[in-house]
Enzyme design. Structure first.
Site, PDB file in Angstrom:
ATOM      1  N   ASN A  28      33.287 -12.660 -26.186  1.00 32.96           N
ATOM      2  CA  ASN A  28      32.371 -13.474 -26.991  1.00 32.96           C
ATOM      3  C   ASN A  28      32.546 -14.945 -26.620  1.00 32.96           C
ATOM      4  O   ASN A  28      32.759 -15.802 -27.469  1.00 32.96           O
ATOM      5  CB  ASN A  28      32.602 -13.239 -28.483  1.00 32.96           C
ATOM      6  CG  ASN A  28      31.484 -13.805 -29.340  1.00 32.96           C
ATOM      7  OD1 ASN A  28      30.355 -13.936 -28.901  1.00 32.96           O
ATOM      8  ND2 ASN A  28      31.802 -14.156 -30.572  1.00 32.96           N
ATOM      9  N   LEU A  29      32.437 -15.215 -25.326  1.00 33.79           N
ATOM     10  CA  LEU A  29      32.853 -16.496 -24.772  1.00 33.79           C
ATOM     11  C   LEU A  29      31.880 -17.627 -25.093  1.00 33.79           C
ATOM     12  O   LEU A  29      30.674 -17.428 -25.192  1.00 33.79           O
ATOM     13  CB  LEU A  29      32.993 -16.367 -23.255  1.00 33.79           C
ATOM     14  CG  LEU A  29      33.969 -15.285 -22.773  1.00 33.79           C
ATOM     15  CD1 LEU A  29      34.069 -15.315 -21.261  1.00 33.79           C
ATOM     16  CD2 LEU A  29      35.339 -15.432 -23.415  1.00 33.79           C
ATOM     17  N   HIS A  30      32.448 -18.814 -25.243  1.00 32.17           N
ATOM     18  CA  HIS A  30      31.675 -20.033 -25.455  1.00 32.17           C
ATOM     19  C   HIS A  30      32.188 -21.108 -24.500  1.00 32.17           C
ATOM     20  O   HIS A  30      33.087 -20.846 -23.677  1.00 32.17           O
ATOM     21  CB  HIS A  30      31.756 -20.487 -26.913  1.00 32.17           C
ATOM     22  CG  HIS A  30      33.163 -20.604 -27.433  1.00 32.17           C
ATOM     23  ND1 HIS A  30      34.042 -21.574 -27.006  1.00 32.17           N
ATOM     24  CD2 HIS A  30      33.837 -19.861 -28.350  1.00 32.17           C
ATOM     25  CE1 HIS A  30      35.194 -21.433 -27.636  1.00 32.17           C
ATOM     26  NE2 HIS A  30      35.109 -20.409 -28.456  1.00 32.17           N
ATOM     27  N   GLU A  31      31.648 -22.291 -24.612  1.00 32.78           N
ATOM     28  CA  GLU A  31      31.981 -23.356 -23.668  1.00 32.78           C
ATOM     29  C   GLU A  31      33.465 -23.711 -23.700  1.00 32.78           C
ATOM     30  O   GLU A  31      34.032 -24.141 -22.680  1.00 32.78           O
ATOM     31  CB  GLU A  31      31.134 -24.595 -23.966  1.00 32.78           C
ATOM     32  CG  GLU A  31      31.403 -25.784 -23.049  1.00 32.78           C
ATOM     33  CD  GLU A  31      31.241 -25.467 -21.564  1.00 32.78           C
ATOM     34  OE1 GLU A  31      31.991 -26.063 -20.756  1.00 32.78           O
ATOM     35  OE2 GLU A  31      30.377 -24.634 -21.208  1.00 32.78           O
ATOM     36  N   HIS A  33      36.017 -21.592 -23.956  1.00 33.53           N
ATOM     37  CA  HIS A  33      36.676 -20.673 -23.026  1.00 33.53           C
ATOM     38  C   HIS A  33      36.415 -21.087 -21.580  1.00 33.53           C
ATOM     39  O   HIS A  33      37.319 -21.042 -20.731  1.00 33.53           O
ATOM     40  CB  HIS A  33      36.158 -19.244 -23.219  1.00 33.53           C
ATOM     41  CG  HIS A  33      36.468 -18.633 -24.539  1.00 33.53           C
ATOM     42  ND1 HIS A  33      35.505 -18.425 -25.506  1.00 33.53           N
ATOM     43  CD2 HIS A  33      37.627 -18.162 -25.056  1.00 33.53           C
ATOM     44  CE1 HIS A  33      36.061 -17.847 -26.553  1.00 33.53           C
ATOM     45  NE2 HIS A  33      37.348 -17.683 -26.313  1.00 33.53           N
ATOM     46  N   GLY A 144      44.022 -22.524 -25.335  1.00 30.49           N
ATOM     47  CA  GLY A 144      43.369 -23.636 -26.004  1.00 30.49           C
ATOM     48  C   GLY A 144      44.189 -24.216 -27.137  1.00 30.49           C
ATOM     49  O   GLY A 144      44.864 -23.498 -27.875  1.00 30.49           O
ATOM     50  N   ASP A 147      43.799 -23.253 -31.191  1.00 27.49           N
ATOM     51  CA  ASP A 147      44.785 -22.375 -31.826  1.00 27.49           C
ATOM     52  C   ASP A 147      46.166 -22.992 -31.601  1.00 27.49           C
ATOM     53  O   ASP A 147      46.979 -22.491 -30.827  1.00 27.49           O
ATOM     54  CB  ASP A 147      44.694 -20.973 -31.232  1.00 27.49           C
ATOM     55  CG  ASP A 147      43.335 -20.334 -31.481  1.00 27.49           C
ATOM     56  OD1 ASP A 147      43.044 -19.996 -32.641  1.00 27.49           O
ATOM     57  OD2 ASP A 147      42.552 -20.199 -30.515  1.00 27.49           O
ATOM     58  N   LEU A 181      34.482 -25.599 -31.193  1.00 23.13           N
ATOM     59  CA  LEU A 181      33.825 -24.369 -30.782  1.00 23.13           C
ATOM     60  C   LEU A 181      34.747 -23.184 -31.023  1.00 23.13           C
ATOM     61  O   LEU A 181      35.947 -23.234 -30.764  1.00 23.13           O
ATOM     62  CB  LEU A 181      33.429 -24.439 -29.307  1.00 23.13           C
ATOM     63  CG  LEU A 181      32.442 -25.540 -28.916  1.00 23.13           C
ATOM     64  CD1 LEU A 181      31.917 -25.297 -27.506  1.00 23.13           C
ATOM     65  CD2 LEU A 181      31.282 -25.633 -29.902  1.00 23.13           C
ATOM     66  N   ARG A 184      33.965 -17.322 -33.775  1.00 21.17           N
ATOM     67  CA  ARG A 184      33.544 -16.994 -35.137  1.00 21.17           C
ATOM     68  C   ARG A 184      32.462 -17.931 -35.663  1.00 21.17           C
ATOM     69  O   ARG A 184      31.886 -17.663 -36.721  1.00 21.17           O
ATOM     70  CB  ARG A 184      34.761 -16.963 -36.069  1.00 21.17           C
ATOM     71  CG  ARG A 184      35.655 -15.744 -35.814  1.00 21.17           C
ATOM     72  CD  ARG A 184      36.744 -15.597 -36.863  1.00 21.17           C
ATOM     73  NE  ARG A 184      37.425 -14.308 -36.743  1.00 21.17           N
ATOM     74  CZ  ARG A 184      38.518 -14.065 -36.037  1.00 21.17           C
ATOM     75  NH1 ARG A 184      39.057 -15.067 -35.356  1.00 21.17           N
ATOM     76  NH2 ARG A 184      39.066 -12.865 -35.980  1.00 21.17           N
TER      77      ARG A 184
END
Length: 274
Positions: A28-31, A33, A144, A147, A181, A184
């Site tokens: 469920n990747l976003h920018e 990642h 990242g 977290d 980002l 979730r």
């Protein structure tokens, strides 16, 4: 980009390289990642991303079954980001038998903040990360900073087990409004997404007050909690901690502010180094 589903094939393929770089994900990747992937790529001679939704780090009431799986889109994004290898094992491949051997992080780090509200979370994270590191055997792995506590747990695990991998932190990627980002974020409605930026704004207000000389951290924390609560949030914590171990700060400590709060049914986390 090569897609690999088994540990045996992964090890055979990577045997030709000297220094793999690695970005573990749950898909469920976003920018954010992809920024980690781009950061990792020049640090070695082959770049690897994993996609695996790890059951061990979800509590019974959490969203393991409904966690978004976006395989085709994830592969397209990774390829565009220059990823060389996608390792995508299924549960039977990574856990061929019940995972009765687990990593148990220190309670001082793993049972506070996220670990207090999500008991066992960091044990599940540490166990799968250790297993993935053994599969990939990278020279560098990038995690990242969003977290923040997780990054610290992984760094401590690698240090204490003397694993031959460098753990690098990647900066938080934010929307133009300042929202961190997160996969979730996809659960948020348009109105909730517009409101979600208030978490980062509350952390920024705490950091600004500290820069201005505020030293009553308990009062800052209470004010931030009250501000979010008044806007309809359900905050778990808004805290000032020292960076080196996430314990309560003493004079002279280098600080980080961290927060976790639920807006409607979606729980978001964020942090800001002060």
């Amino acid at each position: 980009m090569k897609i690999i589903h088994t540990i045996t094939e992964l090890r055979a393929h990577l045997a030709a390289f000297q220094r793999p770089t690695f970005v573990p994900t749950m898909g469920n990747l976003h920018e954010g990642h992809l920024a980690l992937m781009r950061q990792a790529k020049p640090l070695g001679d082959v770049s690897v991303a994993s996609i695996f939704v790890n059951r061990l780090q979800f509590l019974p009431h959490e969203d393991f079954d409904t966690y978004p799986r976006t395989w085709a889109s994830d592969c397209d994004k990774l390829q565009a980001a220059g990823c060389d290898v996608v390792f995508a094992p299924n549960e039977q491949e990574l856990y061929p038998e019940p995972q009765t051997f687990r990593v148990q992080p220190s309670t001082e780090l793993a049972d506070i903040l996220e670990g207090f509200f999500r008991p066992g979370f960091f044990g599940g994270v540490s166990t799968v990360v250790l297993k993935l590191l053994n599969c990939v055997q990278p020279g560098v792995a990038v995690f990242g900073k969003k977290d923040y506590q997780q990054l610290m747990v992984i760094q401590r695990m690698v240090q204490q087990f003397a694993l031959p991998v460098e753990i690098v932190g990647g900066e938080i990627t934010r929307s133009t409004e300042g929202l961190a980002l997160s996969s979730r974020n996809g659960y948020l409605s348009d109105s909730e997404r517009a409101e979600a930026v208030q978490l980062s704004r509350a952390l920024n207000a705490m950091a600004s007050a500290i820069h201005a000389g505020a030293s009553d951290f308990a009062a800052l924390e209470q004010q931030a909690m009250a501000t979010l609560t008044a806007r309809g949030w359900q905050p778990d914590y808004m805290v000032v901690r020292r960076r080196r171990d996430l314990q309560s700060p003493e004079p002279g400590d280098v600080l980080v502010v961290l927060g976790a709060a639920k807006i409607s049914n979606t729980r978001l986390i964020d942090n800001l180094e002060v």
